[in-house]
Design a protein around this motif. Sequence first.
Motif, mmCIF file in Angstrom:
data_model
loop_
_atom_site.group_PDB
_atom_site.id
_atom_site.type_symbol
_atom_site.label_atom_id
_atom_site.label_comp_id
_atom_site.label_asym_id
_atom_site.label_seq_id
_atom_site.Cartn_x
_atom_site.Cartn_y
_atom_site.Cartn_z
ATOM 1 N N SER A 67 56.165 22.952 81.760
ATOM 2 C CA SER A 67 56.483 21.781 82.570
ATOM 3 C C SER A 67 57.750 21.117 82.038
ATOM 4 O O SER A 67 57.952 21.026 80.824
ATOM 5 N N PRO A 68 58.602 20.660 82.959
ATOM 6 C CA PRO A 68 59.894 20.117 82.528
ATOM 7 C C PRO A 68 59.758 18.826 81.729
ATOM 8 O O PRO A 68 58.911 17.982 82.039
ATOM 9 N N VAL A 69 60.581 18.706 80.689
ATOM 10 C CA VAL A 69 60.604 17.482 79.879
ATOM 11 C C VAL A 69 62.054 17.051 79.703
ATOM 12 O O VAL A 69 62.969 17.848 79.840
ATOM 13 N N GLU A 70 62.225 15.782 79.437
ATOM 14 C CA GLU A 70 63.562 15.245 79.185
ATOM 15 C C GLU A 70 63.713 15.004 77.693
ATOM 16 O O GLU A 70 62.878 14.330 77.084
ATOM 17 N N LEU A 71 64.752 15.575 77.110
ATOM 18 C CA LEU A 71 64.985 15.358 75.679
ATOM 19 C C LEU A 71 66.282 14.584 75.516
ATOM 20 O O LEU A 71 67.307 15.130 75.151
ATOM 21 N N ARG A 72 66.224 13.302 75.821
ATOM 22 C CA ARG A 72 67.462 12.531 75.807
ATOM 23 C C ARG A 72 67.582 11.655 74.571
ATOM 24 O O ARG A 72 68.542 10.916 74.410
ATOM 25 N N HIS A 73 66.591 11.679 73.731
ATOM 26 C CA HIS A 73 66.617 10.834 72.543
ATOM 27 C C HIS A 73 65.789 11.521 71.468
ATOM 28 O O HIS A 73 64.792 12.172 71.786
ATOM 29 N N PRO A 74 66.182 11.393 70.194
ATOM 30 C CA PRO A 74 65.397 12.041 69.135
ATOM 31 C C PRO A 74 63.906 11.700 69.207
ATOM 32 O O PRO A 74 63.070 12.529 68.867
ATOM 33 N N VAL A 75 63.594 10.502 69.680
ATOM 34 C CA VAL A 75 62.176 10.122 69.758
ATOM 35 C C VAL A 75 61.437 10.995 70.782
ATOM 36 O O VAL A 75 60.296 11.399 70.562
ATOM 37 N N ASP A 76 62.119 11.333 71.903
ATOM 38 C CA ASP A 76 61.510 12.228 72.894
ATOM 39 C C ASP A 76 61.087 13.538 72.245
ATOM 40 O O ASP A 76 59.983 14.048 72.471
ATOM 41 N N ALA A 77 62.007 14.097 71.454
ATOM 42 C CA ALA A 77 61.734 15.387 70.819
ATOM 43 C C ALA A 77 60.600 15.259 69.819
ATOM 44 O O ALA A 77 59.714 16.104 69.748
ATOM 45 N N LYS A 78 60.624 14.183 69.051
ATOM 46 C CA LYS A 78 59.591 14.011 68.023
ATOM 47 C C LYS A 78 58.213 13.889 68.647
ATOM 48 O O LYS A 78 57.230 14.386 68.112
ATOM 49 N N LYS A 79 58.140 13.227 69.800
ATOM 50 C CA LYS A 79 56.857 13.074 70.474
ATOM 51 C C LYS A 79 56.279 14.429 70.862
ATOM 52 O O LYS A 79 55.069 14.612 70.894
ATOM 53 N N LEU A 80 57.180 15.385 71.175
ATOM 54 C CA LEU A 80 56.714 16.718 71.547
ATOM 55 C C LEU A 80 56.498 17.602 70.314
ATOM 56 O O LEU A 80 56.164 18.770 70.431
ATOM 57 N N GLY A 81 56.721 17.042 69.156
ATOM 58 C CA GLY A 81 56.517 17.824 67.944
ATOM 59 C C GLY A 81 57.675 18.739 67.606
ATOM 60 O O GLY A 81 57.507 19.774 66.983
ATOM 61 N N ILE A 82 58.883 18.360 68.035
ATOM 62 C CA ILE A 82 60.059 19.137 67.656
ATOM 63 C C ILE A 82 60.764 18.380 66.536
ATOM 64 O O ILE A 82 61.228 17.259 66.728
ATOM 65 N N GLN A 83 60.814 18.977 65.370
ATOM 66 C CA GLN A 83 61.404 18.305 64.217
ATOM 67 C C GLN A 83 62.571 19.126 63.714
ATOM 68 O O GLN A 83 62.533 20.351 63.747
#
Lengths: 508, 333
Positions: A67-83
């Motif tokens: 499902s599409p996600v928006e990664l426009r801010h480091p916090v977005d990525a962190k919420k998805l568990g991308i570190q």
Amino acid sequence: MEKITLETKNVSIEFPGVKALSDINFKISTGVIHALMGANGAGKSTLMKVLAGANPTYTGEVLYNGSPVELRHPVDAKKLGIQIVYQEVDMALAPNLTVAENVMFNDIVMNMKGKLLMNYTRIRREAREVLKQLNVDIDVRRICSSLSLAQKQMVLIARAIQNECNFLILDEPTAPLSDSETDELFRVVRHLRETHNMAIIFITHRIHEVLRICDSYTVMRGGMIVDTTPITQETTSKEIVDKMLGRSFEENFPKEICEIGEKAFVVENLTEKEGKVKNINMYVRKGEIVGLAGLVGGGKTELCKTLFGAYKTSSGKISYNGKELKIKIPADAVKNRIALVPEERRKEGVLVAETVNFNLAAASLNRFCKLSFVSEIATAKNAKHFVDELQIATPSIRQKVAFLSGGNQQKVAVGKWLAADSDVYIFDEPTKGVDVGAKQEIFRLINQIAKDGNCVIYATCENSELLSITDRMYVMFDGRITAELETKNTNETEIMRYSTGEVQEAFA
Amino acid sequence: MTTSKKSAGKILVNWAAVLVLVLSVIVFTMIKGGAFFSTTNLINILRSMSTVTIFALAATVSMAPDGFDMAAGTLGTFCAYVFASFFLWFGMPLWLCIILTIIFAMVMYLLTMFLILVCKVPDMLATCALQFVHQGLGLAYTGGSAVSAGMTAASWAKIFKGDDLSPASGWTPSTQAIGKDPWIIIIMVICVAICYILLERTKYGRYLYAMGGNKTAAKLSGINVKKMRFMAGMFAALFIAIGGIVVCSRNSAAQINGSDSYLMSSLAAVFIGRSIGGREKYNAIGTAIGALLISVLENGMTMCGVVYYILPAVKGAVLCLALVAAYATSKED
């Protein structure tokens, strides 16, 4: 365990004038260690920054489990568990805080709303637990600045997995590490894959490491993905190198033949005080352009600065025409007619707040002085001469250098040393960030310098440039010279093999 | 249109200090008329700005290569003690006293330079610490009191003077003249000229400005940055010594903490001068204009009956405005 996938669809990024990424389709799922490889400027870091939310201007879409996600801010990525753990560990650490505080940093920043007092017992306990998960033994009460680089990296990895972490991106983690530290890192990475079902993306230049630890790899080149394949017993380093290079980009710069004289600039057993470069033996003949090859972090810049006296040496000898040069600080180097055009042009090469006139005289003011008084007429004459000769595009010599284009700034940085009439010219990545036209002009300039019987050292990670302009080159890896190659008898593959440390023992 | 607006705004910021100066002259003239706008009062203003200017020049040469000196005032006070004691206690000739005081300031400045260049303590912190050293050593030198005519020398002077500690001489007209017009103004003008020539006309000035712009680039251009910082320090010491002597002469005594209060005024003058004409560099002429602005404001307000104890707030406000002009427009945030 259930697999999570992360996928990019036609992701592109454009910076003014350059397409940094074009239509990237990249897919990774948890439970693997994946290598991302490519030459400098291939777009590896840019792509990873997109996934980490640090490049908000991308186009295209990112899919998380379909499902599409928006990664426009480091916090977005962190919420998805991308570190992500960046290469510069010191940028991300608070050196004056303890290990515990650094590991729990996100927690302290994000989860303290409404709370006033720090619960150090809890922070230390949780930090200890995280480090235990990694199987790493660091006292959580230690101050971070006292840690070794490898330990700092562990602290950052611990910080990354302390939050929810499915995708861990490590940007060139092994570059500064020793062999045993690298082994330790690999153990931790494998451990994370097995017990935490994480995907670890490794950005690296070191092919033998990829073959040792990774399950699959992706090669990027010029902002595009060349290939993604699993690593098997049959995978060879040669095949990866070939993919990284692709068709060779011909600069099509005709090397002018200069008359090469006798050995003039000789370096023997040079070692930098902190070991940034070790045991360097090299020489440059008059009229010769000698390349320094190697990847970023290989020690080229460090060697250039050591030769110039900007870094202190612990042992070794530098001589010119048989006369030993005592170089303790850059001022000594200039006195001995050595010139350095440094890599960080705006920070180190030119004085951006000053005029073209000022800059072109900066390295040789004595020549324009009478009794220490600067003659404006003489400096203006000098500036006009070099503006004409180097074709520096500037409205006037009174223009501040900050307003010139990158290529013209570089010409000013070179011109200042031409005015000083040096014997040995050291260029560190002189074509970085300049356009193709300016590049040609800088090449012509360097050729002319060599033609006039000077020694030229040319450091760059662009191997195609080395092949087109140098006569001979030294390849560096890990602060040492690993090979000496005659330009006409070598090729990009060979240079790449020495610069990635794959053939290390050949030149001892 | 926005760019023209922007550039108009920039010009306004660049010349704000001069504008304020002209405006305040006009306003004070309107209120006080001839009492303010007269030669006598102009000389008053020039006289009162002299000391600030000289200390501000010390700050200018320190700050040009991105240095700083918080201890200029206290060192100036110490220099005044030394100057007065040489003259009054030991009866040395005036020229010798001046030369010895300048040498003394330079020797004391070696300590500052040692902390900054050898021990690598940041300028601001090193000189903050040295304030106390100067104050303490200075009073130890005088025996805990001011040095003025008719007072006996400190007890350590026995080594040189024997048991008779009575003063060797009083102030003479020539010593007094240093602190009066026209000499005080002439000294100031000479100091401004020295500083101007050093920074604008010699290669050393270029080296110092290059360091102030970007120390790494300056170093990699082959400038011996430590040597240049040391030289700037020695010039600062020269101006501090002259400043101390002038203050001493003006007060007819080396008062306790006599020059300390000039530090902040001088820094204000330097910061105001930095942005004048869009130079964005600490420079001698700008510094002098900054000092003039402060003196005009002080003089005019005093004349208009503003109580003296509010004046520091005015000075502070002007400094704040100058700093806002210097930093609010910078791109970094």
